[in-house]
Design a protein around this motif. Structure first.
Motif, PDB file in Angstrom:
ATOM      1  N   SER A   1       8.157   0.070  36.719  1.00 40.16           N
ATOM      2  CA  SER A   1       9.105  -0.856  36.106  1.00 40.16           C
ATOM      3  C   SER A   1       9.158  -2.269  36.677  1.00 40.16           C
ATOM      4  CB  SER A   1      10.526  -0.257  36.203  1.00 40.16           C
ATOM      5  OG  SER A   1      10.570   1.036  35.654  1.00 40.16           O
TER       6      SER A   1
ATOM      7  N   THR B   1      16.672  -1.941  35.558  1.00 38.39           N
ATOM      8  CA  THR B   1      16.119  -0.759  34.873  1.00 38.39           C
ATOM      9  C   THR B   1      17.111  -0.232  33.841  1.00 38.39           C
ATOM     10  OG1 THR B   1      16.912   0.643  36.703  1.00 38.39           O
ATOM     11  CG2 THR B   1      14.604  -0.077  36.769  1.00 38.39           C
TER      12      THR B   1
ATOM     13  N   ARG C   1      11.793  -7.303  32.269  1.00 40.13           N
ATOM     14  CA  ARG C   1      11.467  -6.552  33.487  1.00 40.13           C
ATOM     15  C   ARG C   1      11.971  -7.316  34.710  1.00 40.13           C
ATOM     16  NH1 ARG C   1       7.815  -2.386  32.898  1.00 40.13           N
ATOM     17  NH2 ARG C   1       6.791  -2.253  30.865  1.00 40.13           N
TER      18      ARG C   1
END
Length: 470
Positions: A393, A357, A259
């Motif tokens: 996210s 992402t 992440r």
């Protein structure tokens, strides 16, 4: 404005609370603080044996402009004798050594400001027209306090040629020469790096400004999370959770996908320090890319890194190379994590968010006061649905005065899950000796062995043979 030559060196009374002693270019200087923050001020005193208030520095610089080089002076310091005005007998050998050091500091560094810029506890130094000098120092509040500069030269010694050069112009010239970044009427602004002193320099000259400079001091050694834990900048638990979640490691990830981490805070809050610390505490064998517009990243030895530097367009035919372009390049070079020293422009933000992402991890920072402010900044950059993207996210870390104060974790994560004790113990070990980088390797080897235990070897020969008939 007063002549720059009136500030050849730091003279004055040693008063206030002694902070440190710095040696730069052969000159020893003592730094003091007077008063209590926010009314405090900084005073620098050069420790000299001789009085150089009548040294004819303008005449020396005039001769150097006609061809005398510092290399020639270094090989034959006696050339400086012609610029020394003394009436009494002096210790010639030691006097020449001392004035030679002062001249080198003036010609090659930043004159009287050199000891401050070489000082490890300096965070920022700014010079406004006047000159007015202010410093931000670790351990002395979180704002700027004045630096007291006192003229060292007599009016006679600093007169003539020297009256045409003010302090700010002198410093702009030094920045331009040391960083090889021309500061001219055509290009009156510059942001560059002084590698010797680990400084990021932002400078403006006429016609944009009368002459101002801002120096940001970067660490002289690679920072890790161990350094931040040791200094109280982050807790062991937050460091372990943040690192494991950013890397997509169990128990904070089930699919192994990393992440992105976005660090927010005001100027000088420690955002870049945390970015460096996360990078340098990852496993050394994990390849990362680091993208910067000034020299802010510093890596631990043996780490697999791809360092990419932007390029400004400062002349005809020179094409700018932006962070956004380099982020796209980094995604195609085998680097699993994309680190960017700071997000400044819409294209940078969009490119980095796309990277983190799309299967990559990474860390960057942006000036924002809180989570709502961050969303507004990203929406202002043209990031559609910024609030939802952050919630789903991105890990957001807020820093104030070099400390992590809040961590906002994305949805579908469990920030309350306990950090494995082996991670906690490993980070504590790193914090005990943060410059022993082998402990970082040991942490990840131990953690991988714990997460992926090897099956036990059979110890009974009968079991081994019977197993072969199954």
């Amino acid at each position: 404005m007063p002549s720059a030559y009136r500030y050849f060196y730091n003279r004055g009374i040693e008063s206030g609370d002694f902070l440190t002693e710095v040696e730069a270019y052969g000159v020893v200087s003592r730094i003091y603080v007077e008063g209590n923050y926010p009314e405090a001020s900084i005073r620098v005193v050069d420790i000299l044996r001789f009085d150089w208030s009548t040294f004819n520095l303008p005449k020396l610089m005039e001769v150097m402009s006609r061809g005398l080089t510092i290399s020639r002076i270094n090989s034959k310091p006696t050339l400086l004798l012609r610029f020394i005005k003394v009436r009494e007998r002096i210790d010639r050998e030691n006097a020449l050594k001392e004035i030679h050091s002062l001249v080198k500091r003036w010609v090659l560094a930043y004159g009287p400001l050199t000891p401050l810029l070489a000082w490890g506890d300096l965070s920022d130094l700014v010079v406004d027209p006047g000159p007015r000098v202010y410093a931000r120092v670790r351990g002395i509040g979180d704002g700027f306090i004045p630096v007291e500069l006192e003229p060292s030269q007599s009016g006679e010694a600093a007169g003539g040629l020297g009256e045409d050069l003010d302090v700010n112009e002198y410093l702009l010239n030094r920045v331009s020469e040391r960083t090889r970044t021309p500061i001219t009427a055509y290009n009156p602004r510059a942001m560059a790096t002084d590698h010797e002193f680990r400084l990021r320099v932002t400078a403006h000259a006429e016609p944009v400004n009368q002459g101002s400079l801002a120096f940001r001091k970067h660490p002289s050694r690679p920072w890790t999370l161990g350094h931040l834990i040791q200094s109280g900048g982050i807790t062991v638990e937050d460091a372990g959770r943040l690192l494991l979640m950013a890397m997509g490691r169990r128990p904070f990830s089930t699919n192994g996908e990393p992440r992105g981490v976005l660090i927010i805070g005001e100027m000088g809050s420690g955002k870049t320090t945390l970015t460096n610390a996360i990078l340098n505490t990852m496993p050394p064998w994990v390849r990362v890319s680091a993208i910067q517009d000034v020299d802010e990243f510093l890596f631990t030895p043996g780490r697999s890194t791809l360092l990419l530097n932007t390029r400004a367009s400062t002349g005809l035919g020179v094409r700018e190379i932006s962070k956004a372009e380099l982020i796209g390049d980094a995604m195609r070079t085998g680097a699993g994590f994309v680190f960017v020293n700071e997000i400044l422009y819409p294209e940078d933000a969009k490119a980095w968010l796309l990277a983190v992402t799309s299967g990559h991890g990474g860390v960057t920072s942006i000036h924002a006061g809180d989570l709502d402010d961050l969303v507004m900044r990203l929406e202002g950059f043209g990031v559609v649905g910024a609030g939802g993207l952050i919630r789903r996210s991105i890990i957001v870390v807020k820093m104030i005065n070099k400390r992590v104060t809040n961590v906002y974790y994305p949805e579908k994560t469990d920030p309350n899950a306990p950090v494995p004790s082996i991670m906690i113990d490993g980070l504590r070990s790193i914090a005990e000796a943060p410059d022993d980088y082998t402990r970082i390797t040991g942490l990840w080897e131990s953690l991988d062995a714990w997460l992926n235990p090897k099956p036990l070897e059979p110890t009974n020969p009968t079991q081994a043979s019977s197993g072969s008939h199954d």
